[in-house]
Design an enzyme around this catalytic site. Structure first.
Site, PDB file in Angstrom:
ATOM      1  N   ASP A   1       0.268  -3.396   8.467  1.00  0.00           N
ATOM      2  CA  ASP A   1       0.461  -4.725   9.043  1.00  0.00           C
ATOM      3  C   ASP A   1       1.813  -4.836   9.745  1.00  0.00           C
ATOM      4  O   ASP A   1       2.855  -4.542   9.161  1.00  0.00           O
ATOM      5  CB  ASP A   1       0.340  -5.783   7.953  1.00  0.00           C
ATOM      6  CG  ASP A   1      -1.017  -5.723   7.273  1.00  0.00           C
ATOM      7  OD1 ASP A   1      -2.022  -5.555   7.979  1.00  0.00           O
ATOM      8  OD2 ASP A   1      -1.069  -5.812   6.026  1.00  0.00           O
TER       9      ASP A   1
ATOM     10  N   ASP B   1       7.592  -1.690   9.282  1.00  0.00           N
ATOM     11  CA  ASP B   1       8.288  -2.828   9.878  1.00  0.00           C
ATOM     12  C   ASP B   1       9.113  -3.611   8.877  1.00  0.00           C
ATOM     13  O   ASP B   1       9.892  -4.483   9.262  1.00  0.00           O
ATOM     14  CB  ASP B   1       7.259  -3.804  10.477  1.00  0.00           C
ATOM     15  CG  ASP B   1       6.483  -4.536   9.388  1.00  0.00           C
ATOM     16  OD1 ASP B   1       6.665  -5.755   9.218  1.00  0.00           O
ATOM     17  OD2 ASP B   1       5.710  -3.876   8.671  1.00  0.00           O
TER      18      ASP B   1
ATOM     19  N   ASP C   1       2.780   2.355   7.440  1.00  0.00           N
ATOM     20  CA  ASP C   1       2.421   1.017   6.998  1.00  0.00           C
ATOM     21  C   ASP C   1       1.398   0.490   8.006  1.00  0.00           C
ATOM     22  O   ASP C   1       1.267   1.023   9.107  1.00  0.00           O
ATOM     23  CB  ASP C   1       3.665   0.133   6.952  1.00  0.00           C
ATOM     24  CG  ASP C   1       3.376  -1.277   6.483  1.00  0.00           C
ATOM     25  OD1 ASP C   1       2.609  -1.443   5.528  1.00  0.00           O
ATOM     26  OD2 ASP C   1       3.904  -2.217   7.110  1.00  0.00           O
TER      27      ASP C   1
END
Length: 221
Positions: free
Chosen positions: A9, A182, A7
């Site tokens: 961001d 995250d 991922d």
């Protein structure tokens, strides 16, 4: 095939590139500071809560850049890279990507942020494989604000990775996959990976990772 999926961001970057691009359009004078920030914050809250309508968000997020045209957009993005993204590319994230590359893994960024914002960021990390939200284009080749195909968001990330594999004559059983994220929004793909890694996780994902025995990696302490 060994895959290392990331991922973007709050995983490879300590910021949200989509949100910060929106804030950057305010700096450019392309959007009204008060009204844009309010809506941008609302969409971001929906993303964090897992209730985001990705199609509505992409229309909103690309409206300012669509009105400026391709040349102005490219120039603005170069400035955005210099002023916002490059200062937020941290050595720990770069080293993690390079570790997988050095091991011979196929490295890919899989993000729910659109291709206009993220392709130059992937290149800055030295990553050529990118799955992002693809944007429809009009007859002139410029973006329309609509999404092309399956958006790489939540379950859509699984579908897009499966399409990527199928294009290469592969299936899930043919790969050994790390996936770093995250966000609980990425649970569908985390659960597909043989090696899920909760990376700079929010509290919900941190608790889930602890329950399931997944590794937790804090890159940006």
């Amino acid at each position: 095939m060994k895959l290392a999926l990331f991922d973007l961001d709050h995983t490879l970057l300590p910021i949200d590139s989509d949100y910060s691009w929106g804030e950057f359009t305010i700096t450019l004078g392309w959007t009204d500071a008060s009204s844009f920030k309010q809506r941008n914050d609302e969409f971001y809250a929906h993303y964090q809560a897992g209730t985001l309508d990705i199609h509505d968000y992409v229309r909103f997020a690309t409206q300012a850049v669509r009105l400026q045209g391709a040349q102005a957009a490219a120039q603005a993005h170069e400035r955005y890279m210099r002023e916002v993204i490059t200062p937020n590319i941290r050595p720990a994230a770069q080293e993690l990507v390079r570790k997988h590359q050095a091991a011979g893994d196929t490295v890919m960024i899989v993000t729910a942020t659109n291709e206009f914002v993220t392709r130059p960021i992937a290149q800055a990390f030295g990553v050529s494989e990118l799955i992002a939200v693809e944007l429809e284009r009009d007859i002139s080749g410029w973006i329309t604000g609509e999404i092309k195909g399956t958006p790489s968001f939540r379950e859509g990330k699984v579908q897009r990775v499966q399409q990527w594999l199928a294009h290469r004559g592969l299936d899930w059983s043919d790969v050994d996959m790390h996936f770093y994220s995250d966000s609980p929004n990425d649970l569908p793909l985390l659960e597909r990976a043989q090696h899920p890694v909760a990376t700079n996780p929010d509290e919900r994902l941190r608790q889930l990772a602890q329950t399931r025995g997944w590794p937790i990696l804090d890159l940006f302490q």
